[in-house]
Design a protein around this motif. Sequence first.
Motif, PDB file in Angstrom:
ATOM      1  N   GLN A   1      54.394  14.362 151.100  1.00  0.00           N
ATOM      2  CA  GLN A   1      54.040  14.672 149.727  1.00  0.00           C
ATOM      3  C   GLN A   1      55.274  14.649 148.821  1.00  0.00           C
ATOM      4  O   GLN A   1      56.356  15.101 149.211  1.00  0.00           O
ATOM      5  N   PHE A   2      55.073  14.133 147.608  1.00  0.00           N
ATOM      6  CA  PHE A   2      56.138  14.028 146.618  1.00  0.00           C
ATOM      7  C   PHE A   2      55.628  14.547 145.278  1.00  0.00           C
ATOM      8  O   PHE A   2      54.432  14.471 144.988  1.00  0.00           O
ATOM      9  N   LEU A   3      56.561  15.075 144.489  1.00  0.00           N
ATOM     10  CA  LEU A   3      56.262  15.357 143.090  1.00  0.00           C
ATOM     11  C   LEU A   3      56.595  14.094 142.310  1.00  0.00           C
ATOM     12  O   LEU A   3      57.734  13.622 142.333  1.00  0.00           O
ATOM     13  N   ASN A   4      55.607  13.544 141.641  1.00  0.00           N
ATOM     14  CA  ASN A   4      55.799  12.293 140.917  1.00  0.00           C
ATOM     15  C   ASN A   4      55.846  12.555 139.427  1.00  0.00           C
ATOM     16  O   ASN A   4      54.882  13.047 138.838  1.00  0.00           O
ATOM     17  N   ILE A   5      56.987  12.245 138.819  1.00  0.00           N
ATOM     18  CA  ILE A   5      57.195  12.420 137.381  1.00  0.00           C
ATOM     19  C   ILE A   5      57.555  11.055 136.808  1.00  0.00           C
ATOM     20  O   ILE A   5      58.718  10.636 136.841  1.00  0.00           O
ATOM     21  N   GLY A   6      56.548  10.348 136.318  1.00  0.00           N
ATOM     22  CA  GLY A   6      56.793   8.986 135.851  1.00  0.00           C
ATOM     23  C   GLY A   6      57.253   8.105 136.995  1.00  0.00           C
ATOM     24  O   GLY A   6      56.567   7.981 138.013  1.00  0.00           O
ATOM     25  N   LYS A   7      58.432   7.521 136.850  1.00  0.00           N
ATOM     26  CA  LYS A   7      58.992   6.667 137.887  1.00  0.00           C
ATOM     27  C   LYS A   7      59.887   7.439 138.854  1.00  0.00           C
ATOM     28  O   LYS A   7      60.479   6.843 139.759  1.00  0.00           O
ATOM     29  N   LEU A   8      59.966   8.749 138.645  1.00  0.00           N
ATOM     30  CA  LEU A   8      60.798   9.588 139.511  1.00  0.00           C
ATOM     31  C   LEU A   8      59.941  10.234 140.591  1.00  0.00           C
ATOM     32  O   LEU A   8      58.868  10.769 140.307  1.00  0.00           O
ATOM     33  N   ALA A   9      60.400  10.174 141.833  1.00  0.00           N
ATOM     34  CA  ALA A   9      59.691  10.790 142.954  1.00  0.00           C
ATOM     35  C   ALA A   9      60.632  11.771 143.650  1.00  0.00           C
ATOM     36  O   ALA A   9      61.739  11.394 144.051  1.00  0.00           O
ATOM     37  N   ILE A  10      60.195  13.029 143.766  1.00  0.00           N
ATOM     38  CA  ILE A  10      61.005  14.069 144.413  1.00  0.00           C
ATOM     39  C   ILE A  10      60.250  14.562 145.641  1.00  0.00           C
ATOM     40  O   ILE A  10      59.102  15.016 145.535  1.00  0.00           O
ATOM     41  N   TRP A  11      60.888  14.480 146.798  1.00  0.00           N
ATOM     42  CA  TRP A  11      60.270  14.965 148.036  1.00  0.00           C
ATOM     43  C   TRP A  11      59.997  16.454 147.890  1.00  0.00           C
ATOM     44  O   TRP A  11      60.834  17.206 147.395  1.00  0.00           O
ATOM     45  N   LEU A  12      58.842  16.901 148.293  1.00  0.00           N
ATOM     46  CA  LEU A  12      58.384  18.258 148.031  1.00  0.00           C
ATOM     47  C   LEU A  12      59.351  19.350 148.515  1.00  0.00           C
ATOM     48  O   LEU A  12      59.562  20.338 147.799  1.00  0.00           O
ATOM     49  N   PRO A  13      59.945  19.255 149.705  1.00  0.00           N
ATOM     50  CA  PRO A  13      60.892  20.311 150.107  1.00  0.00           C
ATOM     51  C   PRO A  13      62.044  20.478 149.122  1.00  0.00           C
ATOM     52  O   PRO A  13      62.470  21.604 148.845  1.00  0.00           O
ATOM     53  N   TYR A  14      62.571  19.367 148.592  1.00  0.00           N
ATOM     54  CA  TYR A  14      63.651  19.457 147.617  1.00  0.00           C
ATOM     55  C   TYR A  14      63.174  20.154 146.342  1.00  0.00           C
ATOM     56  O   TYR A  14      63.877  20.996 145.770  1.00  0.00           O
ATOM     57  N   ALA A  15      61.969  19.795 145.894  1.00  0.00           N
ATOM     58  CA  ALA A  15      61.429  20.380 144.671  1.00  0.00           C
ATOM     59  C   ALA A  15      61.177  21.879 144.834  1.00  0.00           C
ATOM     60  O   ALA A  15      61.462  22.674 143.931  1.00  0.00           O
ATOM     61  N   MET A  16      60.659  22.282 145.985  1.00  0.00           N
ATOM     62  CA  MET A  16      60.382  23.697 146.225  1.00  0.00           C
ATOM     63  C   MET A  16      61.656  24.525 146.175  1.00  0.00           C
ATOM     64  O   MET A  16      61.693  25.601 145.573  1.00  0.00           O
ATOM     65  N   VAL A  17      62.715  24.020 146.797  1.00  0.00           N
ATOM     66  CA  VAL A  17      63.992  24.737 146.787  1.00  0.00           C
ATOM     67  C   VAL A  17      64.532  24.838 145.366  1.00  0.00           C
ATOM     68  O   VAL A  17      65.022  25.891 144.943  1.00  0.00           O
ATOM     69  N   ALA A  18      64.434  23.741 144.600  1.00  0.00           N
ATOM     70  CA  ALA A  18      64.938  23.745 143.228  1.00  0.00           C
ATOM     71  C   ALA A  18      64.213  24.781 142.374  1.00  0.00           C
ATOM     72  O   ALA A  18      64.844  25.531 141.609  1.00  0.00           O
ATOM     73  N   PHE A  19      62.897  24.853 142.508  1.00  0.00           N
ATOM     74  CA  PHE A  19      62.136  25.840 141.735  1.00  0.00           C
ATOM     75  C   PHE A  19      62.520  27.259 142.122  1.00  0.00           C
ATOM     76  O   PHE A  19      62.637  28.146 141.255  1.00  0.00           O
ATOM     77  N   MET A  20      62.720  27.524 143.403  1.00  0.00           N
ATOM     78  CA  MET A  20      63.076  28.881 143.839  1.00  0.00           C
ATOM     79  C   MET A  20      64.449  29.300 143.314  1.00  0.00           C
ATOM     80  O   MET A  20      64.635  30.460 142.933  1.00  0.00           O
ATOM     81  N   VAL A  21      65.387  28.377 143.291  1.00  0.00           N
ATOM     82  CA  VAL A  21      66.723  28.678 142.767  1.00  0.00           C
ATOM     83  C   VAL A  21      66.645  29.057 141.294  1.00  0.00           C
ATOM     84  O   VAL A  21      67.374  29.943 140.820  1.00  0.00           O
ATOM     85  N   ILE A  22      65.755  28.425 140.574  1.00  0.00           N
ATOM     86  CA  ILE A  22      65.561  28.742 139.149  1.00  0.00           C
ATOM     87  C   ILE A  22      64.834  30.065 138.974  1.00  0.00           C
ATOM     88  O   ILE A  22      65.161  30.864 138.083  1.00  0.00           O
ATOM     89  N   GLU A  23      63.848  30.332 139.828  1.00  0.00           N
ATOM     90  CA  GLU A  23      62.983  31.499 139.652  1.00  0.00           C
ATOM     91  C   GLU A  23      63.668  32.827 139.934  1.00  0.00           C
ATOM     92  O   GLU A  23      63.315  33.850 139.319  1.00  0.00           O
ATOM     93  N   ILE A  24      64.627  32.852 140.835  1.00  0.00           N
ATOM     94  CA  ILE A  24      65.288  34.123 141.162  1.00  0.00           C
ATOM     95  C   ILE A  24      65.958  34.739 139.923  1.00  0.00           C
ATOM     96  O   ILE A  24      65.667  35.885 139.559  1.00  0.00           O
ATOM     97  N   PRO A  25      66.872  34.024 139.241  1.00  0.00           N
ATOM     98  CA  PRO A  25      67.459  34.630 138.033  1.00  0.00           C
ATOM     99  C   PRO A  25      66.453  34.788 136.892  1.00  0.00           C
ATOM    100  O   PRO A  25      66.559  35.728 136.092  1.00  0.00           O
TER     101      PRO A  25
END
Length: 415
Positions: A375-399
Amino acid sequence: MCILKLEMKRVLKTKMTRVLLALALFLTGWLAYMPVTFYGCAYFDESGKRVELTGFDAMEYIRKQQSDLAGEATPEKIRKAVEAYQTCIREYEAEDVYSLPEEVYTERILPYQPLIHGVKEAFADSATGMAPSILDINPEDLDNFYAVCENRISSLMKTEQPKHPAAQEKGTALYQKIEKPFVFYPVSGTERMDYQILLCFLLMFFCAAITAPVFSSDYQTGADDILRCTKHGRIRLACTKIAAALIICGMMFGICASAFVLISNCIFGREWTQTSIQMTYTILALADMTMGQLQWTVVLIGLLSVLATISFTLCISSKCKNTMISMCIAVLFVVLPIVVYMSLPNELGIWIRCILPASSVGIQTSILYQLIDFQFLNIGKLAIWLPYAMVAFMVIEIPLFTGMAIHSYCRHKVN
């Protein structure tokens, strides 16, 4: 620092916290042992007597049976395994291995089974995805087994991401970077990882229960009316309460999750940790990891997920004047990813699950299953593998959530 110590002492002295900490330690040892009970096999000894083995005895017997497979899963080993499989099936005129007598399976199929599980996946039809019978596979084709796997991942990504060429290319590129040939060491199995996820999920529940009353209990008892009048009763006290909750829950999760891995590896042997995840799960998994690396990845990302979830719970606690309400919302937030997974299996559901920090340790949505999924997060022509996206969101959510908790506490109005 003195206030922080006092706040940690206050949280740790509550009866619920002590009960949950004791229960967490008990579950760590018990769940680490439980996978042993899944092992069982039977064989005939030299006198012709049928011997049934379970638990540690079965595990040691299986390890001896599969000892010749230890090391790299070369095309030659895979071809030998398939030929042995085909010979046994044809000799007994069976439709599949499940039709064989248990003793025959143990003595003739079990020694090669780990190398067979991915062959059907690799040779699946590119159009329909249907896997062939092992009997229909030509052993000579296995000389190029890893080339077949790379061709198969290309067609699989087109099936999994039909409308997103960028995701197709990203998935194919990730698989091509994986070190080959894959490695296998007995005794492999998915049960211990499933129990690790279960432990992480339960620890998340405990952390939410410990954290939910941090602010709301003071609102409910009226203690906050007094504390707010002191010199450091706003921002500094809010930061101290948040830091104490993060430290206590972070340490509980880190210690228990790490202890689970260490106990499990002592039980099953450290050799197993060198096995490629492709030899345990799907042969087409995109993550370039061994099982040992997967274990610690689940611990680290699980810890990040717990900290993000605690931060959200503290934010809720800072807004609720009733402990029970904050507790219910915190528990609902922990199980919400599972509800979303079952009710929204589409692109919207993927986005929501990715944003929810509790998803990383969910029973069906955990980081473990995302690492072996496509599974990937698809934003236009950009594709982010879901594990990478999940980690990025968590890093933002803590602060983000801790900042919201501080702001909400400081603006709280005394009755």
